[in-house]
Design an enzyme around this catalytic site. Structure first.
Site, mmCIF file in Angstrom:
data_model
loop_
_atom_site.group_PDB
_atom_site.id
_atom_site.type_symbol
_atom_site.label_atom_id
_atom_site.label_comp_id
_atom_site.label_asym_id
_atom_site.label_seq_id
_atom_site.Cartn_x
_atom_site.Cartn_y
_atom_site.Cartn_z
ATOM 1 N N ILE A 61 0.852 -1.183 0.000
ATOM 2 C CA ILE A 61 0.000 0.000 0.000
ATOM 3 C C ILE A 61 0.895 1.242 0.000
ATOM 4 O O ILE A 61 1.835 1.332 0.782
ATOM 5 C CB ILE A 61 -0.920 -0.008 1.237
ATOM 6 C CG1 ILE A 61 -1.762 -1.282 1.262
ATOM 7 C CG2 ILE A 61 -1.809 1.224 1.269
ATOM 8 C CD1 ILE A 61 -2.491 -1.522 2.576
ATOM 9 N N GLY A 64 3.543 3.283 -4.740
ATOM 10 C CA GLY A 64 3.716 4.063 -5.959
ATOM 11 C C GLY A 64 3.067 3.457 -7.182
ATOM 12 O O GLY A 64 3.373 3.852 -8.321
ATOM 13 N N LYS A 65 2.142 2.532 -6.990
ATOM 14 C CA LYS A 65 1.485 1.856 -8.126
ATOM 15 C C LYS A 65 0.686 2.850 -8.981
ATOM 16 O O LYS A 65 0.737 2.800 -10.211
ATOM 17 C CB LYS A 65 0.575 0.738 -7.611
ATOM 18 C CG LYS A 65 1.310 -0.355 -6.850
ATOM 19 C CD LYS A 65 0.379 -1.454 -6.376
ATOM 20 C CE LYS A 65 -0.656 -0.954 -5.386
ATOM 21 N NZ LYS A 65 -0.047 -0.388 -4.163
ATOM 22 N N GLU A 135 -3.300 -2.840 -12.010
ATOM 23 C CA GLU A 135 -2.899 -2.573 -10.634
ATOM 24 C C GLU A 135 -3.212 -3.804 -9.788
ATOM 25 O O GLU A 135 -4.353 -4.164 -9.586
ATOM 26 C CB GLU A 135 -3.637 -1.356 -10.085
ATOM 27 C CG GLU A 135 -3.176 -0.944 -8.694
ATOM 28 C CD GLU A 135 -3.854 0.317 -8.212
ATOM 29 O OE1 GLU A 135 -3.442 0.842 -7.165
ATOM 30 O OE2 GLU A 135 -4.816 0.775 -8.878
ATOM 31 N N ARG A 194 3.950 7.872 3.417
ATOM 32 C CA ARG A 194 3.121 8.265 2.265
ATOM 33 C C ARG A 194 1.636 8.166 2.608
ATOM 34 O O ARG A 194 0.838 9.001 2.175
ATOM 35 C CB ARG A 194 3.453 7.385 1.067
ATOM 36 C CG ARG A 194 4.839 7.628 0.473
ATOM 37 C CD ARG A 194 5.143 6.642 -0.635
ATOM 38 N NE ARG A 194 6.463 6.866 -1.208
ATOM 39 C CZ ARG A 194 7.028 6.050 -2.085
ATOM 40 N NH1 ARG A 194 6.379 4.964 -2.508
ATOM 41 N NH2 ARG A 194 8.230 6.310 -2.573
ATOM 42 N N LEU A 195 1.273 7.149 3.372
ATOM 43 C CA LEU A 195 -0.124 7.007 3.776
ATOM 44 C C LEU A 195 -0.588 8.219 4.578
ATOM 45 O O LEU A 195 -1.691 8.727 4.373
ATOM 46 C CB LEU A 195 -0.301 5.745 4.622
ATOM 47 C CG LEU A 195 -0.457 4.401 3.915
ATOM 48 C CD1 LEU A 195 -0.711 3.313 4.942
ATOM 49 C CD2 LEU A 195 -1.582 4.445 2.914
ATOM 50 N N ARG A 198 -1.248 11.205 2.188
ATOM 51 C CA ARG A 198 -2.368 11.223 1.247
ATOM 52 C C ARG A 198 -3.738 11.140 1.934
ATOM 53 O O ARG A 198 -4.763 11.435 1.321
ATOM 54 C CB ARG A 198 -2.216 10.123 0.197
ATOM 55 C CG ARG A 198 -2.422 8.697 0.656
ATOM 56 C CD ARG A 198 -2.055 7.750 -0.472
ATOM 57 N NE ARG A 198 -2.468 6.371 -0.230
ATOM 58 C CZ ARG A 198 -2.154 5.351 -1.028
ATOM 59 N NH1 ARG A 198 -1.419 5.561 -2.114
ATOM 60 N NH2 ARG A 198 -2.565 4.130 -0.755
#
Length: 267
Positions: A61, A64-65, A135, A194-195, A198
């Site tokens: 999770i 960077g997908k 994805e 990152r979580l 965002r």
């Protein structure tokens, strides 16, 4: 109720399988791509499908997908299928994704049954271009997220076995073969940061320990090869870098990801 649509898929798939094809569970899973021709008795249509490539972008999770998929989305002859998260958030007004994060022991089976169905839909969606980027995949749904629920003690053995039986039936009888796995390899700590940046609603409840468990399963599956069979060659891209560096890496690996000839001769 969520098992009913999956039964419908099973019945439809049985009608599409060519007569006389072996389907005994004892025979074990077929090699990757062995059932590509199972959908059509017409040889030309089978050859046409063989020309198309399916690449799955895998990773933890916030690895960077989405950035990777957006980078290639405007490329000629490439189509992008993102994870159907909007479906997982709204099944006739219900949010099984949010429910699972809130109480995995209660809602894990519910969510993963629907994830398996919707990822199967993704794999079976008619491919209109020579290259498809997906994805994640039905494989990581089973090998990573179902496996994590079971190992963490949040999914009873009977639920795990039922989902595994469905998955095994699918890969034996339906063409979900893929040609390449691009593994965006990140540290759990990077994903956690990152979580927090965002701020997606359901992800606010995700602890670092969960990301660490998902990371370990990906490493076992795609790096060590000790968890489950790997469905395709794996291209590993270190993805702990900032946005600009990641875009450079995607460009550097463009041919390795998108060119079928490169994959035929190994990475």
């Amino acid at each position: 109720m969520l098992l009913r649509p999956l039964r419908g898929w099973a019945a439809g798939a049985l009608r599409l399988v060519r007569p006389g094809s072996p389907r005994s569970p004892a025979s074990g899973p077929r090699p990757r791509g062995a059932h590509r021709g199972a959908w059509s008795p017409d040889k030309d249509r089978g050859q046409e499908k063989e020309k198309k490539s399916v690449i799955c972008i895998e990773g933890n999770i916030a690895s960077g997908k989405t950035t990777c998929l957006k980078f290639f989305s405007n490329t000629t002859d490439v189509e992008v299928l993102t994870e159907p998260v909007h479906k997982w958030r709204n099944v006739h007004g219900h949010n099984p994704l949010g429910l699972m994060y809130d109480d995995a022991s209660r809602w894990g089976l519910t969510l993963q049954t629907y994830v398996q169905l919707t990822m199967l839909e993704q794999h079976m969606h008619p491919q209109m271009t020579p290259v498809r980027l997906m994805e994640r995949s039905i494989y990581s749904a089973r090998y990573i997220f179902v496996e994590n629920l079971y190992r963490s003690g949040k999914m009873p053995a009977v639920d795990y076995v039922v989902l595994s039986e469905w998955f095994d039936w699918i890969i034996r009888n339906i063409d979900v073969s893929i040609d390449l796995i691009v593994y965006l390899r990140t540290t759990p700590e990077t994903c956690y940061q990152r979580l927090k940046m965002r701020c997606r609603e359901e992800e606010k409840l995700i602890p670092l320990e969960y990301l660490d468990a998902i990371h370990c399963l990906y490493e076992e599956w795609l790096i060590k090869g000790s968890l489950f069979p790997v469905a395709a060659p794996v291209l590993v891209i270190d993805a702990d870098y900032h946005m600009e560096k990641m875009l450079e890496l995607f460009e550097q690996n463009r041919k390795r990801i998108l060119t079928p000839e490169k994959r035929k001769h190994g990475l």
